[in-house]
Design a protein around this motif. Sequence first.
Motif, short mmCIF file in Angstrom:
data_model
loop_
_atom_site.label_atom_id
_atom_site.label_comp_id
_atom_site.label_asym_id
_atom_site.label_seq_id
_atom_site.Cartn_x
_atom_site.Cartn_y
_atom_site.Cartn_z
N LEU A 147 0.83 -1.20 0.00
CA LEU A 147 0.00 0.00 0.00
C LEU A 147 0.86 1.25 0.00
O LEU A 147 0.56 2.25 -0.65
N LEU A 148 1.97 1.20 0.75
CA LEU A 148 2.90 2.33 0.80
C LEU A 148 3.64 2.51 -0.51
O LEU A 148 4.14 3.59 -0.80
N LYS A 149 3.72 1.45 -1.30
CA LYS A 149 4.39 1.54 -2.60
C LYS A 149 3.47 2.11 -3.68
O LYS A 149 3.84 2.16 -4.84
N GLY A 150 2.29 2.51 -3.31
CA GLY A 150 1.41 3.15 -4.28
C GLY A 150 0.23 2.32 -4.71
O GLY A 150 -0.55 2.75 -5.56
N ALA A 151 0.08 1.12 -4.13
CA ALA A 151 -1.02 0.25 -4.57
C ALA A 151 -2.38 0.85 -4.24
O ALA A 151 -3.33 0.68 -5.00
N LEU A 152 -2.48 1.56 -3.12
CA LEU A 152 -3.77 2.09 -2.69
C LEU A 152 -4.34 3.07 -3.71
O LEU A 152 -5.54 3.06 -4.00
N GLN A 153 -3.50 3.91 -4.27
CA GLN A 153 -4.00 4.92 -5.21
C GLN A 153 -4.47 4.32 -6.52
O GLN A 153 -5.14 4.99 -7.31
N LEU A 178 -3.97 9.09 0.20
CA LEU A 178 -5.42 9.08 0.35
C LEU A 178 -6.09 10.07 -0.59
O LEU A 178 -7.24 9.88 -1.00
N GLN A 179 -5.37 11.13 -0.91
CA GLN A 179 -5.96 12.20 -1.73
C GLN A 179 -6.39 11.73 -3.11
O GLN A 179 -7.22 12.36 -3.77
N SER A 180 -5.84 10.60 -3.58
CA SER A 180 -6.18 10.10 -4.91
C SER A 180 -7.48 9.32 -4.94
O SER A 180 -7.98 8.98 -6.03
N LEU A 181 -8.07 9.05 -3.78
CA LEU A 181 -9.26 8.20 -3.71
C LEU A 181 -10.52 9.05 -3.85
O LEU A 181 -11.31 9.22 -2.92
N THR A 182 -10.73 9.57 -5.03
CA THR A 182 -11.81 10.54 -5.24
C THR A 182 -13.20 9.91 -5.24
O THR A 182 -14.20 10.63 -5.18
N GLU A 194 1.63 7.78 16.81
CA GLU A 194 2.86 8.48 16.45
C GLU A 194 2.62 9.73 15.59
O GLU A 194 3.47 10.61 15.52
N LEU A 195 1.50 9.78 14.92
CA LEU A 195 1.30 10.83 13.93
C LEU A 195 0.89 12.15 14.59
O LEU A 195 0.12 12.19 15.54
N LYS A 196 1.42 13.24 14.02
CA LYS A 196 1.15 14.58 14.53
C LYS A 196 0.29 15.41 13.58
O LYS A 196 -0.17 16.48 13.95
N THR A 197 0.11 14.92 12.37
CA THR A 197 -0.70 15.65 11.39
C THR A 197 -1.59 14.69 10.62
O THR A 197 -1.30 13.51 10.50
N ILE A 198 -2.66 15.23 10.09
CA ILE A 198 -3.55 14.52 9.19
C ILE A 198 -3.45 15.20 7.83
O ILE A 198 -3.47 16.43 7.75
N PRO A 199 -3.31 14.45 6.75
CA PRO A 199 -3.18 15.09 5.44
C PRO A 199 -4.46 15.82 5.04
O PRO A 199 -5.54 15.55 5.57
N ASN A 200 -4.30 16.74 4.12
CA ASN A 200 -5.46 17.45 3.59
C ASN A 200 -6.34 16.47 2.83
O ASN A 200 -5.88 15.78 1.92
N LEU A 201 -7.61 16.40 3.21
CA LEU A 201 -8.53 15.46 2.59
C LEU A 201 -9.48 16.15 1.60
O LEU A 201 -10.48 15.58 1.19
N GLY A 202 -9.12 17.36 1.22
CA GLY A 202 -10.02 18.17 0.40
C GLY A 202 -10.38 17.58 -0.95
O GLY A 202 -11.41 17.91 -1.52
N SER A 203 -9.54 16.68 -1.47
CA SER A 203 -9.81 16.11 -2.79
C SER A 203 -10.82 14.97 -2.74
O SER A 203 -11.28 14.50 -3.79
#
Length: 287
Positions: A147-153, A178-182, A194-203
Amino acid sequence: MTIHLSPRISSDGWLPDTLKKLSISGCPDLTMLLLRTFPKALERLSIISCSNLESTIETFENNEFLKVIKFVDCDKLTFVPSDLHNLTFLESILIWNCPNMEISFKFPNSLQELDIKDSPILFVEEGVPTNLKLLYVANEAKIYKPLLKGALQKITSLRRLVIARTPASLASLSSLCLQSLTSLERLEIENFPELKTIPNLGSLISLDSLWIKNFPNIEYIPDLGSLTSLLFLSIEECPKLKSIPDLGSLTSLESLWIEECPKLKPLQSLSPPLTKLHIARCPLLKR
């Protein structure tokens, strides 16, 4: 047919070829299925709470009509036929709490639902199913590598995504693209200590439900204003969260659930369609 508390399942001909549903559950003395394959007409298979089962059948070559497979709470299960990719009608796989199932699968393109929890299964390199509508992954490090290698998109048909209790090696949600999952309609992200931020989900313009839970280190959430289809928003167990962007632009929002965010400051304007509001253990918020 349901088989319960049976110590032995063999190929002596008592499973009829016309059998469409087979459920084997609560058989702690069962160690193997003495079957080469399942009945030809089988469409649904469930094996649940067989704690000493080590292997199933030899091959799925006779089971072209199989649509649903479930393995749950099979602690010692280590062998499942690897020829899943030949099951052209297979729609759903659920594998929960099978800690020794370290198997590489190539899934058929017919697969629409993949639900993996506490089970170290792997994708073969070319085996990520691209027609999935639902992907649920909880507490499993190894499946994240492809998934980290780009399979999810590449899973452009995905409608629901649940990611929970991820490995510490996943340093950022952004790496999952995640942004590619329109086409995504429902997103649940949970337990990212561990995470300190959430990516922009605007797309994610099709998103109508969003769950954010147990992010102990995030202080803010990116602007959600472009999620004009969002009907339901839940934010829970974010003890450092101080602010949520203006929710007034979420013109379709009907339900808002906020819990255990003790540092969260008062919300800005809420949109008129809101019909359900739940706030608990957020002392700085006033209803």
